[in-house]
Design a protein around this motif. Structure first.
Motif, short mmCIF file in Angstrom:
data_model
loop_
_atom_site.label_atom_id
_atom_site.label_comp_id
_atom_site.label_asym_id
_atom_site.label_seq_id
_atom_site.Cartn_x
_atom_site.Cartn_y
_atom_site.Cartn_z
N MET A 44 0.84 -1.18 0.00
CA MET A 44 0.00 0.00 0.00
C MET A 44 0.89 1.25 0.00
SD MET A 44 -3.06 -1.26 0.08
CE MET A 44 -4.22 -0.07 0.63
N LEU A 45 0.43 2.27 -0.69
CA LEU A 45 1.16 3.53 -0.78
C LEU A 45 0.27 4.67 -0.31
CD1 LEU A 45 2.66 3.08 -4.35
CD2 LEU A 45 3.87 2.83 -2.20
N LYS A 46 0.83 5.55 0.49
CA LYS A 46 0.12 6.75 0.94
C LYS A 46 0.62 7.91 0.09
CE LYS A 46 -0.85 9.27 5.19
NZ LYS A 46 -0.51 9.35 6.61
N VAL A 47 -0.29 8.52 -0.66
CA VAL A 47 0.05 9.58 -1.60
C VAL A 47 -0.59 10.88 -1.12
CG1 VAL A 47 -0.04 10.30 -4.00
CG2 VAL A 47 0.06 7.88 -3.46
N LYS A 48 0.21 11.96 -1.06
CA LYS A 48 -0.27 13.25 -0.58
C LYS A 48 0.07 14.33 -1.59
CE LYS A 48 -0.01 16.23 3.47
NZ LYS A 48 0.57 16.38 4.81
N LEU A 49 -0.90 15.16 -1.94
CA LEU A 49 -0.68 16.27 -2.87
C LEU A 49 -0.07 17.44 -2.10
CD1 LEU A 49 -1.10 17.27 -5.77
CD2 LEU A 49 -3.32 18.14 -5.05
N VAL A 50 1.18 17.79 -2.42
CA VAL A 50 1.88 18.83 -1.67
C VAL A 50 2.12 20.10 -2.47
CG1 VAL A 50 2.98 17.25 -0.05
CG2 VAL A 50 4.13 17.82 -2.18
N ARG A 51 1.92 20.04 -3.80
CA ARG A 51 2.04 21.24 -4.64
C ARG A 51 0.79 21.39 -5.46
NH1 ARG A 51 7.24 22.02 -7.98
NH2 ARG A 51 6.22 24.04 -8.15
N SER A 52 0.46 22.64 -5.76
CA SER A 52 -0.75 22.95 -6.52
C SER A 52 -0.62 22.51 -7.97
CB SER A 52 -1.02 24.45 -6.47
OG SER A 52 -2.11 24.79 -7.27
N GLY B 79 -6.76 11.30 -11.29
CA GLY B 79 -6.87 9.85 -11.39
C GLY B 79 -6.36 9.14 -10.15
N LEU B 80 -5.41 9.74 -9.47
CA LEU B 80 -4.92 9.18 -8.21
C LEU B 80 -5.89 9.42 -7.06
CD1 LEU B 80 -1.15 10.20 -8.43
CD2 LEU B 80 -2.06 7.88 -8.48
N GLU C 179 4.69 7.65 0.56
CA GLU C 179 5.33 6.83 1.58
C GLU C 179 4.66 5.47 1.63
OE1 GLU C 179 3.53 8.24 5.75
OE2 GLU C 179 4.64 9.83 4.71
N GLU C 180 5.43 4.47 2.01
CA GLU C 180 4.91 3.10 2.13
C GLU C 180 4.09 2.96 3.40
OE1 GLU C 180 5.88 0.00 0.50
OE2 GLU C 180 6.94 1.01 -1.12
N VAL C 181 3.02 2.20 3.31
CA VAL C 181 2.16 1.94 4.46
C VAL C 181 2.16 0.44 4.69
CG1 VAL C 181 -0.18 2.04 5.35
CG2 VAL C 181 0.69 3.90 3.93
N LYS C 182 2.43 0.05 5.91
CA LYS C 182 2.39 -1.38 6.27
C LYS C 182 0.93 -1.76 6.44
CE LYS C 182 6.90 -1.61 7.40
NZ LYS C 182 7.92 -2.51 7.17
N LYS D 29 -4.40 9.96 0.01
CA LYS D 29 -5.10 8.78 -0.44
C LYS D 29 -4.19 7.58 -0.23
CE LYS D 29 -8.93 8.11 -2.86
NZ LYS D 29 -10.24 8.37 -2.39
N VAL D 30 -4.74 6.47 0.22
CA VAL D 30 -3.99 5.22 0.35
C VAL D 30 -4.38 4.33 -0.83
CG1 VAL D 30 -3.54 3.20 1.77
CG2 VAL D 30 -3.87 5.43 2.85
N LEU D 31 -3.40 3.94 -1.63
CA LEU D 31 -3.64 3.21 -2.87
C LEU D 31 -2.87 1.89 -2.89
CD1 LEU D 31 -3.08 6.27 -5.22
CD2 LEU D 31 -5.29 5.34 -4.53
N GLN D 32 -3.37 0.95 -3.68
CA GLN D 32 -2.67 -0.32 -3.89
C GLN D 32 -1.37 -0.05 -4.62
OE1 GLN D 32 -3.44 -3.46 -2.99
NE2 GLN D 32 -5.33 -2.85 -1.98
N ASP D 33 -0.35 -0.83 -4.33
CA ASP D 33 0.95 -0.70 -5.00
C ASP D 33 0.94 -1.56 -6.26
OD1 ASP D 33 3.51 -0.18 -5.68
OD2 ASP D 33 4.43 -1.15 -3.96
N THR D 34 0.50 -0.97 -7.38
CA THR D 34 0.46 -1.68 -8.66
C THR D 34 1.34 -0.95 -9.66
OG1 THR D 34 -1.43 -0.40 -9.45
CG2 THR D 34 -1.93 -2.41 -8.22
#
Length: 59
Positions: free
Chosen positions: A1-9, A23-24, A55-58, A33-38
């Motif tokens: 699982m991956l945790k993705v955060k929008l940090v820039r506009s 799309g993310l 960042e990776e999420v366990k 958003k927490v997404l599958q690692d594909t």
């Protein structure tokens, strides 16, 4: 699982990069958003890596 955060506009970015961020599942600045690692998600992340933080999420 991956945790993705929008940090820039996405203002001023290319239209296809804005579409990739959308799309993310990211809409507003600082949204997360927490997404599958594909492979497809990894490709999207690589395209807009300058706008997001990952960042990776366990699980």
């Amino acid at each position: 699982m991956l945790k993705v955060k929008l940090v820039r506009s996405v203002i001023g970015c290319r239209a296809d990069h804005r579409a990739t961020v959308r799309g993310l599942g990211l809409r507003k600045l600082q949204s997360t958003k927490v997404l599958q690692d594909t492979p497809s998600i990894r490709g999207m992340i690589e395209t807009v890596r300058y706008l997001i933080k990952v960042e990776e999420v366990k699980s």
